[in-house]
Structures are given as C-alpha cells and as structure tokens.
Design a protein around this motif. Sequence first.
Motif, short mmCIF file in Angstrom:
data_model
loop_
_atom_site.label_atom_id
_atom_site.label_comp_id
_atom_site.label_asym_id
_atom_site.label_seq_id
_atom_site.Cartn_x
_atom_site.Cartn_y
_atom_site.Cartn_z
N LYS A 1 0.90 -1.31 -0.15
CA LYS A 1 -0.08 -0.10 0.07
C LYS A 1 0.92 1.27 0.04
O LYS A 1 0.36 2.11 -0.35
CB LYS A 1 -0.95 -0.15 1.06
N LYS B 1 -9.91 -3.59 -12.74
CA LYS B 1 -8.89 -3.90 -11.70
C LYS B 1 -9.01 -5.17 -10.81
O LYS B 1 -8.26 -5.87 -10.41
CB LYS B 1 -8.59 -2.94 -10.69
N TYR C 1 -6.98 -8.67 -7.67
CA TYR C 1 -7.07 -7.39 -7.73
C TYR C 1 -5.74 -6.68 -8.04
O TYR C 1 -4.43 -6.67 -7.30
CB TYR C 1 -7.35 -6.95 -6.23
N ILE D 1 -4.04 -3.60 -7.49
CA ILE D 1 -4.23 -2.64 -6.57
C ILE D 1 -3.75 -1.01 -7.19
O ILE D 1 -4.32 -0.15 -7.11
CB ILE D 1 -3.32 -2.77 -5.27
N ASN D 2 -2.55 -1.34 -8.01
CA ASN D 2 -2.11 -0.06 -8.82
C ASN D 2 -1.36 -0.68 -9.66
O ASN D 2 -1.15 -1.90 -9.85
CB ASN D 2 -1.42 0.95 -7.92
N THR E 1 1.21 -3.07 -8.23
CA THR E 1 1.08 -4.10 -7.11
C THR E 1 -0.42 -4.83 -7.48
O THR E 1 -1.31 -4.38 -7.73
CB THR E 1 0.64 -3.28 -5.88
N ARG E 2 -0.17 -6.01 -7.50
CA ARG E 2 -1.18 -7.24 -7.41
C ARG E 2 -1.39 -7.88 -6.26
O ARG E 2 -0.53 -8.37 -5.44
CB ARG E 2 -0.86 -8.15 -8.61
N TRP E 3 -2.69 -8.31 -6.16
CA TRP E 3 -2.98 -9.23 -4.81
C TRP E 3 -4.08 -10.37 -5.43
O TRP E 3 -4.85 -10.24 -6.34
CB TRP E 3 -3.78 -8.36 -4.01
N ILE F 1 0.70 -11.20 -2.42
CA ILE F 1 0.77 -10.05 -3.00
C ILE F 1 2.02 -9.81 -3.64
O ILE F 1 3.14 -10.37 -3.07
CB ILE F 1 0.41 -8.89 -1.88
N THR G 1 4.60 -6.61 -5.61
CA THR G 1 4.69 -5.07 -5.65
C THR G 1 6.11 -4.63 -6.18
O THR G 1 7.25 -5.32 -6.07
CB THR G 1 4.48 -4.25 -4.66
#
Length: 734
Positions: free
Chosen positions: A19, A249, A301, A303-304, A307-309, A361, A363
């Motif tokens: 985050k 997303k 997801y 995230i941006n 970053t992936r989750w 996650i 990033t």
Amino acid sequence: MRKKGVIVVIALSIFSVAKAQTKEKVQNADTNHLKYLPDVTVVGRNSKSDYQQMPEIVGTNIYAGKKNALIVLDNVQGNVVTNTMRQVLAKVPGIHIWESDPSGIQIGIAARGLSPNRSWEFNVRQNGYDIAADPFGYPEAYYNPQLQAVQRIEIVRGQGSLQYGPQFGGLINYILRNGNEINKPFEFETQQTVGSNGLFNSYNAIGGKKGKVHYYTFFDHRNGNGWRENSQYYTNAGYGTVTYNFSSKFSLTAEIMRSHIRSQQPGGLTDAQIKQDAQQSFRSRNWFDITWTTPALIANYQINEKTRWNTKLFGTVGDRNSVGFLQSITTRDSINATTLNYNNRVVNLDQYRNYGLESRIITDYAIGKMKNTFSGGIRLYTGTTTRQADGKGTTGTGYDVTVSGNYPRDIEFNSKNAAAFAENIFRVTDKLLIIPGIRYEWLEGSSSGRNGYTSGGAEIILQNITRSRSFVLAGVGAEFHVTKATEVYANISQAYRPIQFANLQAPPTTDVVDPDLKDAKGYNIDLGYRGKLKSFIQFDVSGFYLQYNNRVGTITPTGATYRLITNVGASTSKGFEGYVEFNPIRAFTKSKHTDVIIFGSYGYTDAKYSGDHKDANTKGKKVENAPAHIFRGGITGGYKGFLLTAQISSVGETFSDANNTVAASANGNTGLIPSYTVTDLTATYKFSKGLNLKAGINNLFDERYFTRRAGGYPGPGALPADGRTFFISVGAKL
C-alpha cells in the motif's frame, strides 16, 4: 496463538509494503527486465513449441533464478488422451515416470532420485491450489486432471519450496483450460478419440464472454479395456468456471472440478510371468474407485500499476475406495473347495476433507534507478483423513465395497498448517538479479482411533500421537543475463517433507514411534545456463545437488522385540540435467512453410544413502527407484499444417528396494528393474484453426518392460507397462 499472531503480523506487513507504494507510472526499466514480463499464457499461445522457460514473474509468483519449465499442451506432439507423460514431459530432463497404469489415471513422476509414487515428492496443484490427498500427511495425488483439459503444466524444482512448501521435488501445477482466449458470447469445442483396446474419449467444452462475465465448462469421458487382461476402466470429469470482472482492476472467479474414476486392477506378475506373457492377469476381482471434487474461489485485484493481489479459497473433497484380493501373486485367487465361492476380498475406504486459503501480493519498488520486486503471502490449511481399512468384503467379482462386521482399522488423521513466505528480486545491475527468500511453517499432525483387534477380540487403540512444530526455511537464487536471451542461474534452498500419517499409525503391539521423530529436511542446489541462440536453438543445462536428511524408516533396535519408526539416515543425489532443441530450417533457410525440430533431454542422477541409523544398513547403497540415466529425444518434421514426430525414451536400470536386491524375488516384489527403450510416433494435421486430425502409435516396436515393483496395492508384484497401442482423434472448434 503466538505463532498465528506472528503470521497475522507478517501478513499485515506485506500489505503495508504494497500500500505504501506510490502511484507513479513505471519509469523506463531496462530491456532485460521487460523481456521476461509477458504473461505465460501469451507465451504459450503464440509459440509452436511445447517447451518454454517461465518468465521472471507470472501473476503474484516469482520464477526468476529457479530451475523451471513450462509445457504448453496444445503444442505437445503425443498422446495426451491417456496422459502419456513420457511424451508430455519428454523435454523436461531427468523426469522419472512410473508407467504402471495403462489407463493414464494415476500419474507417477519424480526427479533427482525421489520416488514417483503418485507424484508424492512433488507439491501437486491445479490452478495454483492443492489437489493431493493431504499435502502434509498423505501427499499422494490420486486425482490428476485429464490432460486434454489442461492448458499448460508448470514445473519448478528446488527453490519452489519457499513459495509452495513441501516437497523436495518442487512444484507441478496443472493449469486448466478456462477459455480466456474466447472473445465472443459462445464457442463450442470438441475432441473425439478412439484407439486400441476399446479406447474411447470424448472431450466437449463450451465457453464465452459477454460484458463483465466470462465462462467456460467442459465434460470429459474416457473408457477402455486396457492393454492387459482385467484392466477395464472409465473416467468422467466435469469442470465449470465463471469470472465476473467488477472493474478493470478486480475480478472474482468461482470454479469447481468433479472427477469420478473406476478401474479394474490386473495385479502384479512375477518376472517369469512377464517373460511368458506380459498381458496376462491373475486378479479379476480387484477394483479402484476415486471421486474427487475441488471447489475454489479466486480473487484478483490490481491495486495499482505496481501492485497485484491474489487470494484463493479452495477445498478437496475426495473418496478413495478399493476392494480386492491382495495376497502375493504366488497365491492363486481361486474358488474355495469348501464354500464353492471365491474367498472374501479386502475393502479399504479413505475420505479426504481438506480446506485452505492462500493470499499473495506482489509489488515493484525502486532503489535508486533499479526497479525491484517483492512477493509475499500467507497460507492457512486444515485437513481430515478418515481411514477404514481391512474390511471383510464380498466373495463377488464386480466393484462392491459392502463389508460384513466392523472395519478392523478405523482411524482419523488430522493436519493443520499455517505458513508465511517472502521473496524479493533485487536488480543489482541491468544484468544481475539476486533473489533471497524465506518461509515460516507451523505444522500439526495427529491420529486417533482403532488399529485392529487382538486375537481375543479386544480393540487395539492407536497410540495417541500429536506432532506440533514450527521452523523457518531459507534460500537464495540469482540470475546473470549473459546476453539478452541467455542467462546463468543458481539457487540454494532448504526443503522439507513432513511426517506422514503412516508414521503415526504404529500398531502398539509391534511398533513404537520414536518420540523424537522429525520431519525430513534438507536442501536443493542448482547451477545452470539457459536461453535461446537466435531463433533456432533453445537450451537449458544445469547441475544439481539434493541433500535429503532425516529419512523416516522402520528398524529393529539391537536386542529389542519391537520395531521402531524413526529417522534412519540421509541420502544424497547429485547429477546433471540438460535439454537442447535445434531447428535447422530456421538456421539454414528462410522457409516459412517447413519446420524441423530436433530435441534431446538427458538426466544423470547419482543417488546414494549417505548415512544411517546404527541399526540400519543402507549406507553407501543406491537409492531405490532412481535410474542413473534418463534420455528422451526426437525429431519433428512439418509442412504447413502437417506435423510428424518420432520420439525415443530410454531409461536405465534401477533397484526397487533400499537393500539393492538384484535377483528378482519369487513373488516379483523386489529385484532389479531392467533398463528399457520405447519409441513413439505421433502425427497431426490442422485443416484450419478450428479443425484438426491427430493419430499416433505408442511403443512402436512393442517393447516388453516394467517400471515398478509393488509390495502391496495395486500389485503385489511387477507391474508391466503397455505394449504397442494406437489412437486417432478428430477435433473442431465452432
């Protein structure tokens, strides 16, 4: 509670790191990094080759620095209908395959001197989640997906233990077809196959995409009589997946696979019986029945842009049933002269109820001008195995698991696991990557129940055994990009194999479990060079070293009247794994319609027991089921839509037991497993993108051989592999 609290803290830390990443757009990164980023499905779809190296990153997983392979099933020139793994994995060096199940239902593979028994030295997954009976206490893969339904197979050696946990062999992950290439509301796909010994296979699928919804479902049926007598079987498998894209997303996927398999088990033979007639069988009343359901819910997801989750909730609901006459093959299964019936069979039933969660996650972040990548995750798992064994079955011949009276053995096994891992790609320079990793594991295994009856009829209650422990695994990998398309890679990583349920199932009248019994632990080392030279040579050559400590076995201590289940010693495997593929047409001509591919893969393994308990006697002996030499090679020639492949598979001799017994026993249970060489032919013609015709001959020269000796089910005895068979298949997409 303290250990679970540690995992929660680690998980929150991972999320906080992600985050905290700024929303800046990715700056111009080095071309070497960008080269390895495309999604693996794109790699597989655009290439005619069935063998690829994994990219550095796929989804939330890091593959940089790891010995790995990607097999694209659409491009495999082989018999995928009956899961013929010597053809499917021909280009993956050093893979040892048990070919004792002619239906292709039970896949048994291993590498580096490990046992191929139902692939239990690999962490076997489907779409990234567990499908084995119990990955910790009973890791046998009774269910494997029908390969016509598989889009690709991911294989990771060594350092895969940090991301996935057990086992020493690494990871094998079957990625199912999900129709993600379909961009219209409805598409229908079918593949119909017939072949030797009554083989019939029907694969039918529909899929589509409309708005935010994408779906895919298939049903596969296969049946046949088998090459040997008493080998009939059928399989039915249905799968459905639906993905809803809430936004660009975030997506949520629900999927479920259900498989039902029933097969007749022809039993083992003695060596003399195999020489006389390898197709004969002296067991007509042995049956195996497996029902497997694997539901999963998967969230992705973005995230941006950095970053992936990914989170998976999954379950395994499995039933394994067997009924048969299981005495040595030297004992005839005949009509009892007194009762005028067959003798009663033995019934064994297992139920597996496993549930888990994995959340990961990944990033990107910058240190100076270099972009680095962090990946981390947590895992929670609980599993229950209920085992009812040695039931007095019927005197019949068909599949019937009815029993009279109680099951002598009625046991429940439980396993629990919580884990957290973290790996990081440090891009030291444009060419050099360092990838350290760490994994924390907490495990608990327990057993309870009845383990039989005494001669006086009293219950034998299982020793109340619970094993709870925690530990940390660590490792580090590296890549050095020699050129834009070649790299040196290296890694060292710790691994483990948990105490198995069988080690907690000690009959208290004869066996004792060592109170200091430990999980098997050790490490893998890889050092290799891989890549591509222009467009016509692909290669991967490497050396390996595998140290396997604290092997579990059973001994009789000096002066004792009982058997002790304890850690009996260690083994060391070292060797070479090499693969090369050469396309002379691309090298010497500019032809766009003709293709020739020559390939070879070779694995050399020196696996020996390197230490033992004072009451064991295996030190210096070769590890069983570990052939020193495995070579597979072939040539594919093609013109426009036509491809013809000839492939050879040659496997060296190996021992079937740790005592290195050479002479075959009278019952076929022990003795040397001779070397063998098998040749296969496969042809494919694509009339168009939507219409194809495939045909093949397995074991062209009708070689007689066997790859396995069994002391119990599904033997006992030596289990012959198939002789010459053929298949022909037609497929269409509409």
